[in-house]
Scaffold this motif. Structure first.
Motif, PDB file in Angstrom:
ATOM      1  N   MET A   1       0.830  -1.209   0.000  1.00 52.62           N
ATOM      2  CA  MET A   1       0.000   0.000   0.000  1.00 52.62           C
ATOM      3  C   MET A   1       0.863   1.257   0.000  1.00 52.62           C
ATOM      4  O   MET A   1       0.568   2.226  -0.713  1.00 52.62           O
ATOM      5  CB  MET A   1      -0.929   0.006   1.221  1.00 52.62           C
ATOM      6  N   PHE A   2       1.913   1.248   0.799  1.00 54.83           N
ATOM      7  CA  PHE A   2       2.819   2.396   0.830  1.00 54.83           C
ATOM      8  C   PHE A   2       3.480   2.594  -0.539  1.00 54.83           C
ATOM      9  O   PHE A   2       3.544   3.725  -1.056  1.00 54.83           O
ATOM     10  CB  PHE A   2       3.879   2.185   1.912  1.00 54.83           C
ATOM     11  N   LEU A   3       3.970   1.504  -1.135  1.00 58.50           N
ATOM     12  CA  LEU A   3       4.597   1.601  -2.456  1.00 58.50           C
ATOM     13  C   LEU A   3       3.591   2.075  -3.504  1.00 58.50           C
ATOM     14  O   LEU A   3       3.933   2.836  -4.416  1.00 58.50           O
ATOM     15  CB  LEU A   3       5.173   0.239  -2.860  1.00 58.50           C
TER      16      LEU A   3
ATOM     17  N   GLY B   1      10.945   1.936 -11.236  1.00 51.54           N
ATOM     18  CA  GLY B   1      11.381   0.569 -11.493  1.00 51.54           C
ATOM     19  C   GLY B   1      11.853  -0.112 -10.225  1.00 51.54           C
ATOM     20  O   GLY B   1      11.550  -1.291  -9.987  1.00 51.54           O
ATOM     21  N   ALA B   2      12.590   0.622  -9.392  1.00 52.06           N
ATOM     22  CA  ALA B   2      13.046   0.053  -8.122  1.00 52.06           C
ATOM     23  C   ALA B   2      11.869  -0.239  -7.202  1.00 52.06           C
ATOM     24  O   ALA B   2      11.824  -1.295  -6.543  1.00 52.06           O
ATOM     25  CB  ALA B   2      14.025   1.018  -7.452  1.00 52.06           C
ATOM     26  N   LEU B   3      10.894   0.674  -7.134  1.00 58.37           N
ATOM     27  CA  LEU B   3       9.722   0.467  -6.274  1.00 58.37           C
ATOM     28  C   LEU B   3       8.867  -0.691  -6.786  1.00 58.37           C
ATOM     29  O   LEU B   3       8.329  -1.480  -5.990  1.00 58.37           O
ATOM     30  CB  LEU B   3       8.894   1.748  -6.219  1.00 58.37           C
ATOM     31  N   CYS B   4       8.736  -0.788  -8.107  1.00 57.43           N
ATOM     32  CA  CYS B   4       7.982  -1.893  -8.697  1.00 57.43           C
ATOM     33  C   CYS B   4       8.664  -3.226  -8.398  1.00 57.43           C
ATOM     34  O   CYS B   4       8.002  -4.220  -8.070  1.00 57.43           O
ATOM     35  CB  CYS B   4       7.864  -1.671 -10.207  1.00 57.43           C
ATOM     36  N   LEU B   5       9.988  -3.249  -8.507  1.00 56.03           N
ATOM     37  CA  LEU B   5      10.751  -4.462  -8.185  1.00 56.03           C
ATOM     38  C   LEU B   5      10.586  -4.837  -6.719  1.00 56.03           C
ATOM     39  O   LEU B   5      10.469  -6.017  -6.372  1.00 56.03           O
ATOM     40  CB  LEU B   5      12.228  -4.235  -8.520  1.00 56.03           C
ATOM     41  N   LEU B   6      10.529  -3.838  -5.851  1.00 53.59           N
ATOM     42  CA  LEU B   6      10.351  -4.089  -4.425  1.00 53.59           C
ATOM     43  C   LEU B   6       8.968  -4.665  -4.131  1.00 53.59           C
ATOM     44  O   LEU B   6       8.822  -5.568  -3.293  1.00 53.59           O
ATOM     45  CB  LEU B   6      10.551  -2.783  -3.649  1.00 53.59           C
ATOM     46  N   SER B   7       7.939  -4.170  -4.813  1.00 52.18           N
ATOM     47  CA  SER B   7       6.587  -4.724  -4.606  1.00 52.18           C
ATOM     48  C   SER B   7       6.507  -6.167  -5.096  1.00 52.18           C
ATOM     49  O   SER B   7       5.873  -7.013  -4.445  1.00 52.18           O
ATOM     50  CB  SER B   7       5.553  -3.860  -5.326  1.00 52.18           C
TER      51      SER B   7
END
Length: 752
Positions: free
Chosen positions: A156-158, A239-245
């Motif tokens: 949710m935060f991401l 891209g980094a946030l998407c990879l983290l999710s």
């Protein structure tokens, strides 16, 4: 019998309401699969065309995709359906992760949108994301979601951060487009000047066009809005946030399937039943495939900026806020409130102050997002630097023990030097992208050569054989022979001649000529078909005679597929045993009847005064009448009684018309690189490179011939050629005409 929805005892039958839910689960899985396939297609397209920043071709943020996404994430907004099992809870989590994947994947698609599209799509996306977040929070409070709570909170935060990054990145798109458009015009003028400068004598026209296309491509590609967004720092961060999710979802799935005993799940079954496993599978696949593009953008950005890769002396420590990030907000801040119907000075002052404070807050948020994105990039470079350094050392260590390590020296000092022109001055970049100039130039310098070589393998051989019959030394005489100036018009106003309509009308007549072997007819049709591809492009270049072009397309479709010209069966006509004169008269009479019927029905309208507004069928009939009558006028003088003679004469006329029209190819290639919109310019230059590759032999053939003294704009118009030929013919009939006007074969077009 109970009421609808109630049992016999009058109690509400809730079980009946949940019966369709498994099929709704299938519907959710189908929507998730559609997202997965679209994102996978974009990944395949990126790898296939060596575009590792992965432009969004199929999966973009628009009304259709948002509707599909809303269906795919239904589980996240389902507030009261019990989800007791582990698969049910994971499906809730995968739905939330899918939204993060969608936003990270589709970031470059912002560059393809107009301002109104950006606003409407952002509002719709924002409503969807906020709705999902609120519904997940409600489910966490009510206990519908009771496992993977931490993972839900992280995603949710991401999701909210990605929405902020997505929204504020969209604010920069109009500013970036304006800036790059101005820069492109300046660079285009510079490229034109360089291409027009005299070079070594005897340089082939095709080589000059290839050099020009390399410059145009470098400008068009590097200013492509999708590429600009794809290489931006916010896209790298997304891209980094998407990879983290995706990693969060993967961690939850691994924990569930590997350490299932550490969880305590409620007993019972979800109303979605067996379909929940299908939903979880398709959404996990969609998240996995959709993460490839954002992850690759993130990795390529840090790979270039990592100091261990030998590209830079140190890590990127530039945290300056570039002007284009906040320029749109600053302009809105300075703009007066002229559209608000409030005239009271104090109220207007309050609104103006509120607007300034709101925009100052937005500027602060934008600055914070850019700073956060650069911090994410710096942290990524810092941690990935060690991994990449270990990889480099390991590779070098293994190469020492490789027997044929001499392969590494193929590009060493003894290899021949590469004499390629420096195109770095044609790389269009934004403030803060100076370090990317050389990289963008090296990775895209050979693109036009690749397309040119690929297209060169598909040369239009039948068109080339047909063009060999043309008569440039006689001023492309077929341009006047096919439509004689002596034929009286059917109306006071005469429709202008059109390249494509004249070609298809002549070919229709050739199809009806009797006693011609099928191979010759098929060869002519194939050659004309290959030539019409470029003729249409040249006609569209100027955007004139639109109805004539449509008439040509409709007539040609009927001739090629059904061997008919409007209501006349050409094959049947050729087999009736008629003479060539009778066939020409049948075609002429049929065309005249169509025209006169239209004229009779529209006698009281002013439509006849404007030939450009004539219906398509009438334009085709007018062309057939004039060409048939022109052939009948020359019937005896040129011995058209013989079928072979008439067919060969038509072939030569077709060849002359095609050759004259295709002399505009060089102009078409140049205009194609400059007139299209910034979103379409990259594709236009690629198309121009394909045209150059396919028509190389055509250009070489025509470049060796003498051409009339017409301007580029005049050469694109068929009637300008005919007027010049008519003028030269009339001058030749007067005394001392040789001194007053040169013949067509003595006038040359100087090609820069």
């Amino acid at each position: 019998m109970g009421k609808l929805g109630c049992g016999i005892d009058g109690v509400l039958n809730e079980a009946k309401f949940s019966e369709p839910l498994p099929w709704i689960g299938v519907y959710i899985a189908a929507a998730s699969l559609a997202c997965a396939l679209a994102m996978a297609a974009d990944v395949i397209h990126g790898f296939r065309h060596s575009k590792l920043w992965f432009p969004c071709k199929l999966f973009t943020i628009n009304a259709t995709s948002l509707t599909i996404i809303a269906v795919a994430v239904k589980l996240s907004v389902d507030l009261n359906t019990p989800m007791p099992r582990g698969q049910d809870q994971l499906a809730k989590l995968s739905s939330a992760a899918l939204i993060c994947t969608v936003m990270g994947n589709s970031m470059p698609s912002l560059g393809t949108m107009e301002n109104k599209e950006i606003l409407s799509n952002l509002v719709a996306l924002g409503i969807l994301v906020i709705t999902v977040v609120v519904n997940i929070c409600i489910q966490l409070g009510t206990g519908v979601i009771y496992v993977f709570v931490l993972e839900q909170a992280i995603i949710m935060f991401l999701m909210l951060v990605l929405l902020l990054v997505f929204s504020f990145s969209a604010l920069t798109v109009p500013t970036i487009k304006r800036y790059l458009e101005l820069k492109y015009k300046k660079k285009y003028e510079m490229a034109q000047k360089e291409c027009s400068m005299p070079k070594e004598s005897g340089q082939p026209l095709v080589d000059k066009l290839r050099e020009a296309l390399m410059k145009y491509w470098m400008m068009a590609h590097t200013c492509s809005p999708q590429f600009v967004m794809g290489r931006s720092v916010t896209c790298t961060a997304s891209g980094a946030l998407c990879l983290l999710s995706a990693a969060t979802l993967a961690e939850a799935m691994v924990r569930f399937y590997v350490m299932r005993g550490s969880f305590e799940f409620c007993k019972g079954d979800s109303d979605y039943k067996w379909s929940i496993n299908l939903v979880l599978l398709t959404q996990a696949v969609a998240v996995g495939l959709g993460t490839i593009a954002p992850a690759m953008r993130w990795f390529l950005a840090i790979n270039f900026r990592c100091p261990t890769r030998g590209r830079k002396k140190g890590c990127d420590s530039n945290y300056k806020l570039e002007e284009y990030w906040i320029k749109a907000l600053v302009e809105m801040k300075e703009c007066p409130l002229s559209n608000i119907p409030i005239h009271h000075p104090q109220c207007r002052r309050i609104l103006h102050d509120a607007k300034i404070k709101l925009l100052n807050l937005c500027i602060g948020i934008q600055a914070g997002i850019v700073f956060m994105s650069k911090v994410i990039r710096f942290v990524s470079v810092y941690f990935m630097g060690t991994i990449l350094l270990c990889y480099d050392h390991g590779r070098d260590w293994l190469m020492k023990f490789t027997p044929n390590n001499s392969i590494r020296n193929d590009s060493g000092p003894e290899s021949p030097p590469n004499y390629k022109q420096d195109l770095s001055r044609f790389v269009l970049h934004l403030e803060g992208e100076d370090a990317l100039v050389d990289l963008m130039m090296k990775e895209n310098r050979d693109a036009t050569d690749y397309w040119w070589r690929k297209a060169k393998k598909r040369q239009p051989k039948h068109l080339m054989e047909l063009l060999e019959l043309s008569r440039p030394s006689e001023g492309f005489k077929g341009l006047t022979e096919f439509d004689s100036f002596k034929v009286p018009p059917l109306d006071t106003e005469e429709a202008p001649n059109c390249w494509s309509l004249s070609l298809v009308t002549l070919t229709s007549i050739a199809f009806a000529v009797p006693n011609i072997d099928g191979y010759s007819v098929k060869h002519l049709i194939t050659g004309v078909n290959e030539g019409l591809v470029y003729v249409r492009s040249i006609e569209h270049m100027h955007g004139k005679l639109v109805n004539n072009g449509k008439a040509a397309d409709i007539v040609w479709l009927s001739v090629e597929l059904y061997h008919r010209w409007l209501n006349v069966d050409l094959r049947k006509l050729s087999l009736q045993g008629k003479s060539t004169k009778e066939i020409l008269e049948v075609l002429s009479d049929s065309a005249k009847n169509i025209f006169m019927e239209f004229k009779k029905n529209n006698a009281n309208l002013c439509l006849m005064d404007n030939p450009s507004k004539w219906p398509i069928k009438v334009l085709a009939a007018n062309s057939m009448y004039r060409i048939s009558q022109s052939l009948l006028l020359d019937y005896k003088d040129k011995n058209y009684e013989t079928s072979e003679r008439l067919f060969e004469a038509i072939r030569v006329m077709v060849s002359d018309i095609l050759a004259a029209c295709l002399t505009n190819l060089q102009c078409f290639i140049s205009i194609k690189c400059s007139t299209s919109a910034i979103e379409e310019r990259e594709e236009s230059v690629r198309h121009a490179a394909h045209v150059l590759g396919k028509t190389e032999k055509v250009l070489k053939h025509l470049h060796q011939k003498s051409l009339p003294g017409l301007t580029p704009d005049q050469m694109a118009v068929m009637d300008e050629w005919r007027s010049l030929y008519k003028l030269n013919s009339s001058l030749c009939d007067t005394p001392h005409s040789e001194l007053s006007s040169p013949t067509p074969r003595e006038v040359y077009l100087i090609i820069d």
